[in-house]
Every structure is written in C-alpha cells, then in structure tokens.
Design an enzyme around this catalytic site. Structure first.
Site, PDB file in Angstrom:
ATOM      1  N   HIS A 126       0.843  -1.189   0.000  1.00 51.04           N
ATOM      2  CA  HIS A 126       0.000   0.000   0.000  1.00 51.04           C
ATOM      3  C   HIS A 126       0.884   1.247   0.000  1.00 51.04           C
ATOM      4  O   HIS A 126       2.098   1.174   0.231  1.00 51.04           O
ATOM      5  CB  HIS A 126      -0.924  -0.010   1.222  1.00 51.04           C
ATOM      6  N   GLU A 162       1.322   3.760   1.989  1.00 49.17           N
ATOM      7  CA  GLU A 162       2.062   4.138   3.195  1.00 49.17           C
ATOM      8  C   GLU A 162       3.385   3.372   3.287  1.00 49.17           C
ATOM      9  O   GLU A 162       4.422   3.939   3.632  1.00 49.17           O
ATOM     10  CB  GLU A 162       1.213   3.838   4.437  1.00 49.17           C
ATOM     11  N   CYS A 196      -5.242   1.489   6.419  1.00 48.06           N
ATOM     12  CA  CYS A 196      -6.022   0.291   6.720  1.00 48.06           C
ATOM     13  C   CYS A 196      -5.543  -0.320   8.039  1.00 48.06           C
ATOM     14  O   CYS A 196      -4.388  -0.181   8.428  1.00 48.06           O
ATOM     15  CB  CYS A 196      -5.931  -0.715   5.577  1.00 48.06           C
ATOM     16  N   CYS A 231      -1.595  -1.313   7.542  1.00 51.07           N
ATOM     17  CA  CYS A 231      -0.716  -0.142   7.471  1.00 51.07           C
ATOM     18  C   CYS A 231      -0.681   0.614   8.795  1.00 51.07           C
ATOM     19  O   CYS A 231       0.331   1.235   9.126  1.00 51.07           O
ATOM     20  CB  CYS A 231      -1.181   0.801   6.369  1.00 51.07           C
TER      21      CYS A 231
HETATM   22 ZN   LIG Z   1      -2.960  -0.336   3.944  1.00 47.15          ZN
END
Ligand SMILES: [Zn+2]
Length: 148
Positions: free
Chosen positions: A52, A54, A80, A89
């Site tokens: 992701h 991040e 998330c 994350c």
């Molecule tokens: Zn995430």
C-alpha cells in the site's frame, strides 16, 4: 507542531493519481513523508497483493536515508487497520513513530471506518483529518460509492 501544509497533501494526491486504474479492487492511494519541513519521499498503492501507499512511501524515505520517526505522514485515505493481502498499514506506521499523520478522508471500508485512526491515536501519534477532503472525495468517488 508546525501547521498543516496542504501542498504536501496535494503531492500525496498527485501520487495517487499516478496509479489511478492500476490498483484493482484496492483504492488508489498516495502518501508522502515529510521531515524537517521537506518532502523526503512519496509512494502510491501497488497492484493487488503489492504494498500500500504508506509502506511504499516509508520504504522510499528509509532507502533515501530519511527517518520517518518524528516526521509527518500525509496520506489521502485513512490507513487500513486489518490484515488483507498485506499486513495492516496502521500498525506499520505506529512502528515507524512519526509524530503526526495527516489524512484526507476516513476509509469507509467496513473493516476500517476510524479503526486505523484510533490505533494511531492510541499509540500517541497526532492525527489530523479532512485535509483537501473535497478534491480527494472527488478522486476517490468510486471507492467511496462502493461503501455508501
Ligand atoms: Zn494499507
């Protein structure tokens, strides 16, 4: 704590736009890392199964020799907080110890909905929501409508 700088969120939104249509059933998210008042790294969501935004941004900052600890994370959507194809994350960010996370919108996904923000705050990280919310809402309309 220095004031929020919307230009950093704009940079995160630009990173997100660069992966629009390439993230499968994940939302196209962009994230930037700021330290010492400078944008030191950016990242965007990879195709399904990949990292992701991040994680991409944090890894880019670290690869460039820039610590995330004590800095700011700007991300267009709430991190998330559940394990899907990748680890959450929110926990990843907590381990990196930024002083602040600046978020565009809360994630309406039923497994998030504020839980990511709550986890960050519980770890003592300052969280600011709603920065550049209008253009981000427009950009993420497809994702938001899925959970409306
Ligand atoms: Zn995430």
């Amino acid at each position: 704590m220095p004031p929020i700088d919307e230009t950093f969120m704009q940079a995160a939104l630009d990173a997100a736009r660069s992966v629009a249509g390439q993230t499968g059933d994940n939302p196209p998210v962009g994230c930037v890392i700021v330290n010492g008042g400078q944008l030191v790294a950016s990242g965007a969501t990879q195709p399904p199964g990949g990292s992701h935004a991040e994680v991409m941004a944090v890894r880019a900052a670290e690869a460039g020799g820039h610590p995330v600890a004590g800095g700011d994370v700007y991300v267009i959507l709430e991190p998330c907080s559940f394990t899907g194809r990748t680890p959450p994350c929110s926990r990843f960010i907590v381990e990196k110890q930024p002083r602040r996370v600046v978020i565009g919108l809360r994630d309406p996904h039923p497994l998030v909905r504020g839980a990511g923000i709550a986890e960050l705050r519980a770890a003592g990280i300052d969280v600011v929501e709603g920065v550049l919310a209008a253009p981000i809402r427009q950009f993420l309309a497809g994702w938001l409508e899925r959970f409306a």
